[in-house]
Design a protein around this motif. Structure first.
Motif, PDB file in Angstrom:
ATOM      1  N   THR A 127      46.415  53.323  38.186  1.00 10.13           N
ATOM      2  CA  THR A 127      47.396  52.328  38.607  1.00 10.13           C
ATOM      3  C   THR A 127      47.446  52.261  40.131  1.00 10.13           C
ATOM      4  O   THR A 127      46.947  53.140  40.831  1.00 10.13           O
ATOM      5  N   LEU A 129      49.964  52.643  42.031  1.00  7.88           N
ATOM      6  CA  LEU A 129      50.709  53.787  42.562  1.00  7.88           C
ATOM      7  C   LEU A 129      49.819  55.029  42.600  1.00  7.88           C
ATOM      8  O   LEU A 129      49.790  55.753  43.595  1.00  7.88           O
ATOM      9  N   GLU A 130      49.069  55.268  41.519  1.00  2.16           N
ATOM     10  CA  GLU A 130      48.195  56.442  41.471  1.00  2.16           C
ATOM     11  C   GLU A 130      47.181  56.416  42.614  1.00  2.16           C
ATOM     12  O   GLU A 130      46.892  57.449  43.219  1.00  2.16           O
ATOM     13  N   GLU A 161      56.051  65.583  45.660  1.00  5.15           N
ATOM     14  CA  GLU A 161      55.525  64.427  44.940  1.00  5.15           C
ATOM     15  C   GLU A 161      56.461  63.235  45.125  1.00  5.15           C
ATOM     16  O   GLU A 161      56.016  62.109  45.308  1.00  5.15           O
ATOM     17  N   VAL A 165      55.651  59.584  46.605  1.00  6.61           N
ATOM     18  CA  VAL A 165      55.969  58.330  45.923  1.00  6.61           C
ATOM     19  C   VAL A 165      56.732  57.405  46.874  1.00  6.61           C
ATOM     20  O   VAL A 165      56.468  56.199  46.920  1.00  6.61           O
ATOM     21  N   LYS A 169      55.699  53.795  48.008  1.00 10.08           N
ATOM     22  CA  LYS A 169      56.577  52.645  47.809  1.00 10.08           C
ATOM     23  C   LYS A 169      56.721  51.840  49.098  1.00 10.08           C
ATOM     24  O   LYS A 169      56.703  50.598  49.071  1.00 10.08           O
ATOM     25  N   ALA A 181      53.161  47.958  40.937  1.00 14.60           N
ATOM     26  CA  ALA A 181      52.860  49.371  41.150  1.00 14.60           C
ATOM     27  C   ALA A 181      52.274  50.046  39.917  1.00 14.60           C
ATOM     28  O   ALA A 181      51.431  50.932  40.033  1.00 14.60           O
ATOM     29  N   ASP A 182      52.721  49.631  38.726  1.00 10.67           N
ATOM     30  CA  ASP A 182      52.277  50.323  37.514  1.00 10.67           C
ATOM     31  C   ASP A 182      51.127  49.617  36.813  1.00 10.67           C
ATOM     32  O   ASP A 182      50.766  49.955  35.692  1.00 10.67           O
TER      33      ASP A 182
ATOM     34  N   PRO B 435      48.762  56.462  32.472  1.00 14.21           N
ATOM     35  CA  PRO B 435      48.861  56.827  33.887  1.00 14.21           C
ATOM     36  C   PRO B 435      49.598  58.156  34.063  1.00 14.21           C
ATOM     37  O   PRO B 435      50.441  58.509  33.248  1.00 14.21           O
ATOM     38  N   SER B 436      49.262  58.882  35.117  1.00 13.17           N
ATOM     39  CA  SER B 436      49.851  60.202  35.311  1.00 13.17           C
ATOM     40  C   SER B 436      51.211  60.112  35.981  1.00 13.17           C
ATOM     41  O   SER B 436      51.949  61.086  36.016  1.00 13.17           O
ATOM     42  N   ILE B 437      51.520  58.956  36.551  1.00 12.12           N
ATOM     43  CA  ILE B 437      52.808  58.789  37.208  1.00 12.12           C
ATOM     44  C   ILE B 437      53.144  57.305  37.164  1.00 12.12           C
ATOM     45  O   ILE B 437      52.244  56.470  37.111  1.00 12.12           O
ATOM     46  N   PHE B 438      54.420  56.963  37.127  1.00 10.04           N
ATOM     47  CA  PHE B 438      54.771  55.545  37.132  1.00 10.04           C
ATOM     48  C   PHE B 438      56.067  55.350  37.887  1.00 10.04           C
ATOM     49  O   PHE B 438      56.843  56.282  38.061  1.00 10.04           O
ATOM     50  N   LEU B 439      56.259  54.116  38.327  1.00 17.54           N
ATOM     51  CA  LEU B 439      57.440  53.813  39.134  1.00 17.54           C
ATOM     52  C   LEU B 439      58.564  53.304  38.237  1.00 17.54           C
ATOM     53  O   LEU B 439      59.656  53.830  38.236  1.00 17.54           O
ATOM     54  N   LYS B 440      58.256  52.235  37.479  1.00 14.16           N
ATOM     55  CA  LYS B 440      59.305  51.631  36.649  1.00 14.16           C
ATOM     56  C   LYS B 440      58.985  51.760  35.173  1.00 14.16           C
ATOM     57  O   LYS B 440      59.818  52.142  34.382  1.00 14.16           O
ATOM     58  N   GLU B 441      57.749  51.429  34.841  1.00  9.72           N
ATOM     59  CA  GLU B 441      57.421  51.304  33.433  1.00  9.72           C
ATOM     60  C   GLU B 441      56.025  51.872  33.209  1.00  9.72           C
ATOM     61  O   GLU B 441      55.103  51.572  33.958  1.00  9.72           O
ATOM     62  N   LYS B 443      52.662  51.834  31.687  1.00 15.35           N
ATOM     63  CA  LYS B 443      51.789  50.910  30.976  1.00 15.35           C
ATOM     64  C   LYS B 443      50.442  51.588  30.795  1.00 15.35           C
ATOM     65  O   LYS B 443      49.901  52.135  31.741  1.00 15.35           O
TER      66      LYS B 443
END
Lengths: 302, 455
Positions: A127, A129-130, A161, A165, A169, A181-182, B435-441, B443
């Motif tokens: 993602t 963010l990742e 962590e 993040v 952001k 982000a995701d 995913p290993s980390i997420f902000l809101k949701e 997926k």
């Protein structure tokens, strides 16, 4: 050659040969701290080879690449460090690294040189963010006790962590991708991928950001946004920028210093207005017919 | 292999029939010498030619029907195919959450339920042949998943580390009398060391080259074990390895044994149940460590390495040490599983560590979906449990005659299952990446975007 008063990176007599082919021939130039330096030239002039030498992906055949992470790379101190045989030393004039002696990942990690690629190299299946968290690998690795403490759940990894993040952001907000982000990076539109790659490089806290054709494939509106982003990077962070670019509206719009390469040799080096009027540049690179591209009204002067 | 997707609302029968007929003709042509003709010796030792045209016809008809089915499957409307990423629906999240919880509970209750239902003797087979056997492969699959699934390094010699672990326990316990609980970590460390030793020279290799070198490494270990007779006993292997004890209490009928201590009637099932819980705990440890590492920088670096090694280096990630940790960790879990194998069997020989084992473990990882823990577990249950189930199919003898042994068809079924899987779900049972980390949701990422790694 433009005299740079506060050199961050000093490239001297850089030569790169591939067998019989000389890709870069005895190239010397400096990158000033806080400047945006553009490296331009026709296709095949050796620009990307210079980048690969600076970032350690190629080992130069000859030459010296001295980078001062702080302070300046003063000539005497660089010479002393070269004599000592070390990769890096805190010298009176600055914290100097000899890049030609270092492997690529150490240049990114220790000397703090980040780069982007001509053909975008995001982690497509991860993602957005990742992508930005991975860029903060080294500080997070220390925070997780090199994974040993992290697996056991000891130590302040969670807090680190969270910080990572937050940093991601703030970059996502800046490049306008906070809502995505995701999503996987591979699903972003092309222009967004370019911006994300720059944000990812910036998440490593570089002193020098090397951008390989950041405007390639962008429409005029996106190029303008890129200009704004690069200017804001220079203004808000202590990051200098070295960029390869064909889009003259970007080069002339934001550069402080332009170096022109042709067939691996430097043919001009100066401010954008000097380079623009250099007859050698017009002849060798831009060609007479393309002269109108260099029109200030069209290109957007600083 | 043209498809009929152009024609979305209707199925192009003429085309499909032509394709199917063509496939049937090819089958008939290829299998004619094998199926239709058979040489047998008659009573006076003369070769006679038997003709079995019905076999050929059956094969051709099967292929015809199969090809037709594949074509009609491929021609189904596109809308039914999954969008490349869809946010997980609530129901699928619910299922994903509960499948592991229910599965875990079922695993813990499995020996108790089976024993109370079938009694000591009947349960032994189920717990040993199914439970323990499958759990070993789940653990090996999870271990290899770190190397292949997460870091994207194709390792065809994984069984070498399993062998190192098995021989580590076998030799340390028979020569130095060390207990299983001391040997278990030692076996893991030894295997991890071998993982690093293998890792160093192959770091520069990618893809196919890496696969070949790891394959060779697996064979080297096996051949050394065969030929270094003084050390490993050669083909004879190491026998009379001390059996597992319940933290010092042996499983036998004597005074001071497990059953004696707890006041139970001695039964061999106690040892098997203990072995089951032991391998279950080891496998869960593997899973726990992997899941945690995925959320740590090193785990993210493995996945980033699989996605793009050059980008990793440009971000200051030391790819050498990242690859070595993946090799070492994967090898360590194989070492644990190996020493468990030795203590369970009481006997080890090089025969147990052939290339076929590596291939089976790799097939489990690929079939499960590279990088997916639950997918690997399901694949292990299907592949290993399925093989065991073939031994159960006694009733097939009534159809095909007394000579028929379904277990002989293991490889054939195995191969067919792989082909069908690769057509139906080329990225394995679980083809999406969490995913290993997420902000809101959170997926899931479609498998189409995730790289397979290049070594």
């Amino acid at each position: 050659m433009l005299s740079v008063s506060n050199p961050l990176l000093v490239v001297e007599h850089l030569t790169m040969r591939f067998g019989g082919l000389i890709a870069v021939n005895d190239l010397s130039f400096s990158v000033g701290r806080g400047d945006i330096t553009a490296l331009i030239g026709p296709n095949g002039a050796g620009k990307t080879t210079v980048f690969n030498c600076v970032t350690g992906f190629y080992k130069p055949t000859e030459g010296r690449l001295a980078l001062a992470r702080s302070g300046i790379a003063a000539a005497q101190d660089v010479a002393d460090l070269t004599q000592s045989g070390a990769q890096h030393k805190q010298m009176p004039s600055g914290d100097i690294y000899l890049l030609e002696r270092m492997p690529d990942f150490r240049i990114a990690h220790k000397a703090k040189v980040a780069r982007t690629f001509q053909n975008i190299r995001l982690f497509q299946g991860m993602t957005v963010l990742e992508n930005l968290i991975i860029a903060q690998h080294n500080p997070l690795m220390v925070a997780s006790g090199f994974s040993i403490l992290g697996v056991l759940g000891i130590g302040g990894y969670k807090a680190s962590e969270q910080q990572a993040v937050e940093k991601a952001k703030s970059w996502l907000e800046r490049i306008g991708l906070i809502d995505r982000a995701d999503d996987p990076a591979g699903e972003l539109p092309y222009g967004a991928q370019r911006r994300l790659e720059i944000a990812r490089a910036m998440c490593t806290d570089p002193v020098l950001l090397c951008l390989d054709e950041p405007a390639a494939g962008l429409n005029p509106k996106e190029s303008l946004e890129l200009n704004t982003l690069l200017r804001s990077i220079r203004a808000d962070h202590s990051t200098s920028v070295l960029l390869i670019e064909h889009d003259m509206s970007v080069v002339m719009g934001i550069s402080d210093h332009v170096v022109v390469l042709d067939y691996g040799t430097k043919i001009a080096d100066g401010t954008p207005s000097e380079v623009r009027n250099d007859p050698k540049v017009i002849a060798a690179y831009l060609g007479v017919d393309d002269g109108d591209e260099m029109n200030p009204a069209h290109g957007g002067a600083k | 292999m043209a498809t009929t997707n152009k024609n979305d609302d209707g199925f192009n029968w003429a085309f499909a029939l032509k394709e199917a007929a063509f496939a049937a003709i090819i089958t008939a042509g290829l299998s004619f010498p094998i199926l239709a003709l058979r040489t047998d010796m008659d009573i006076s030792n003369k070769l006679i030619l038997n003709q079995r045209w019905s076999w050929l016809i059956v094969a051709a008809v099967l292929v015809f029907v199969g090809r037709l089915a594949v074509l009609s499957y491929a021609a189904r409307p596109k809308s039914t195919r999954a969008a490349s990423t869809a946010p997980q629906s609530d129901s699928s999240k619910f299922i994903a959450k509960w499948i592991s919880a229910v599965g875990l509970l079922a695993l813990f209750l499995f020996p108790i339920v089976v024993t109370s239902a079938l009694g000591g003797q009947g349960a032994l087979k189920w717990i040993n042949n199914y439970g323990v056997q499958i759990m070993i492969y789940i653990m090996l699959g999870w271990g290899l998943n770190i190397v292949v699934g997460l870091a994207g390094l194709l390792d065809l010699g994984y069984v070498a580390f399993y062998a190192v672990g098995a021989y580590a326990y076998a030799l340390l316990s028979t020569h130095y009398g060390l207990s299983f609980w001391i040997c278990l970590p030692l076996a893991g460390i030894l295997a991890a060391t071998w993982g690093v030793i293998l890792g160093f020279p192959v770091l520069r290799l990618r893809g196919d080259y890496l696969a070949i070198v790891t394959l060779a490494f697996g064979e080297i270990i096996r051949i050394v074990l065969i030929n270094w007779v003084d050390f490993s006993g050669g083909y004879a292997g190491v026998s009379s390895i001390p059996r597992i004890t319940f933290f010092g209490l042996p499983f036998n009928d004597n005074v001071g044994s497990f059953s004696n201590f707890f006041g139970l009637t001695y039964s061999p099932i106690h040892r098997t149940i203990f072995l089951f819980y032991l391998i279950l705990c080891l496998a869960l440890l593997t899973n726990y460590v992997t899941m945690r590492l995925r959320r740590l920088p090193v785990g993210r670096a493995w996945e980033a390495l699989r996605e793009d090694e050059i980008a990793c280096r440009s971000l200051g990630i030391n790819t050498t040490s990242t690859k070595l940790t993946a090799f070492a960790l994967g090898a360590m879990f194989a070492g644990f599983a190996g020493s468990f194998f030795a203590v369970r069997q009481g006997f080890v020989s090089p025969e147990s560590f052939t290339f076929l084992e590596s291939a089976t473990i790799l097939a489990i990882v690929v079939l499960g979906g590279m990088g997916s823990q639950i997918g690997v577990a399901i694949a292990a249950v299907v592949l290993i449990g399925g093989t065991e189930l073939l031994r159960e199919l006694e009733w097939t003898k009534q159809i095909f005659g007394q000579d028929f042994d379904p277990a002989q068809y293991r490889s054939l079924i195995f191969g067919a299952a792989m082909v069908i899987m690769m057509i139906w779900k080329p990225r394995g049972i679980v083809s999406t990446r969490e995913p290993s980390i997420f902000l809101k949701e959170k997926k899931s990422v479609s498998g189409d975007l995730v790289a397979e790694g290049h070594g």
